[in-house]
Design a protein around this motif. Structure first.
Motif, PDB file in Angstrom:
ATOM      1  N   LEU A   1      -0.932  -9.273   9.347  1.00 28.19           N
ATOM      2  CA  LEU A   1      -1.475  -8.054   8.747  1.00 28.19           C
ATOM      3  C   LEU A   1      -0.915  -7.802   7.341  1.00 28.19           C
ATOM      4  N   LEU A   2       0.388  -7.805   7.226  1.00 22.50           N
ATOM      5  CA  LEU A   2       1.015  -7.409   5.966  1.00 22.50           C
ATOM      6  C   LEU A   2       0.991  -8.492   4.887  1.00 22.50           C
ATOM      7  N   HIS A   3       1.093  -9.736   5.294  1.00 18.93           N
ATOM      8  CA  HIS A   3       1.229 -10.797   4.305  1.00 18.93           C
ATOM      9  C   HIS A   3      -0.041 -11.596   4.053  1.00 18.93           C
ATOM     10  N   ARG A   4      -1.044 -11.398   4.880  1.00 23.19           N
ATOM     11  CA  ARG A   4      -2.292 -12.130   4.645  1.00 23.19           C
ATOM     12  C   ARG A   4      -3.506 -11.223   4.608  1.00 23.19           C
ATOM     13  N   LEU A   5      -3.799 -10.515   5.706  1.00 26.48           N
ATOM     14  CA  LEU A   5      -5.024  -9.705   5.754  1.00 26.48           C
ATOM     15  C   LEU A   5      -5.034  -8.613   4.687  1.00 26.48           C
ATOM     16  N   ASN A   6      -3.978  -7.836   4.611  1.00 31.72           N
ATOM     17  CA  ASN A   6      -3.928  -6.739   3.638  1.00 31.72           C
ATOM     18  C   ASN A   6      -3.867  -7.214   2.186  1.00 31.72           C
ATOM     19  N   ARG A   7      -3.590  -8.477   1.979  1.00 30.93           N
ATOM     20  CA  ARG A   7      -3.531  -9.012   0.618  1.00 30.93           C
ATOM     21  C   ARG A   7      -4.866  -9.572   0.129  1.00 30.93           C
ATOM     22  N   ILE A   8      -5.877  -9.530   0.974  1.00 30.93           N
ATOM     23  CA  ILE A   8      -7.202  -9.960   0.531  1.00 30.93           C
ATOM     24  C   ILE A   8      -7.746  -8.888  -0.399  1.00 30.93           C
TER      25      ILE A   8
END
Length: 162
Positions: A134-141
């Motif tokens: 969540l914090l390091h991949r999804l939310n960084r899109i």
């Protein structure tokens, strides 16, 4: 027979034999043509022709191995509803391309009837894995504005259409 009902959908008329064949393949895709033919009361050649027709029509899109996510170390299923900051084709294409590259994502759909734009299902090992995702991949899109998470308690059933 293939009939067009809109610009985006082609419907293929399926008889009961086609439906039986699809049901068998969906539960036992490794079954031989001979065994499939016996089960639906056809000889092997007409059975093989039906399968080829269903493949050519795009009804059969592949053959897959179904795995038990718990037994291979991914017991936690998470549904994530995602809102995008802008509703442009480019933004959606970028999001879809990126989210498809994440192995944890097992499905992704554009949805209506809610404030979010996408609903994805992910499989993770544990809460720490989910937090990293969540914090390091999804939310960084780029374009992801908001996420809402629901955890699956238990899958009651899952099946294909036919």
């Amino acid at each position: 027979m293939i009939t067009s009902h809109s610009d985006t959908a082609l419907l293929v008329d399926l008889d009961e034999t086609d439906k039986q064949l699809l049901r068998l393949l969906q539960t036992q895709a490794r079954m031989s043509i001979t065994e499939l033919a016996e089960r639906i009361n056809l000889s092997a050649t007409p059975c093989a022709r039906r399968i080829k027709r269903l493949e050519d029509a795009g009804i059969i899109t592949g053959y897959h191995t179904k795995t038990d996510a718990q037994k291979i170390g991914y017991p936690l299923a998470v549904f994530i509803a995602i809102s995008m900051d802008r509703h442009t084709a480019e933004r959606f294409e970028q999001f879809e391309s990126k989210v498809q590259s994440f192995d944890e994502v097992v499905s992704c759909s554009i949805v209506t009837g809610r404030t979010e734009d996408y609903l994805i299902k992910v499989r993770v090992r544990d809460m720490a894995h989910y937090e990293e995702f969540l914090l390091h991949r999804l939310n960084r899109i780029e374009g992801v504005a908001q996420v809402h998470t629901s955890f699956e308690l238990r899958e009651v059933f899952s099946r294909s259409v036919v």
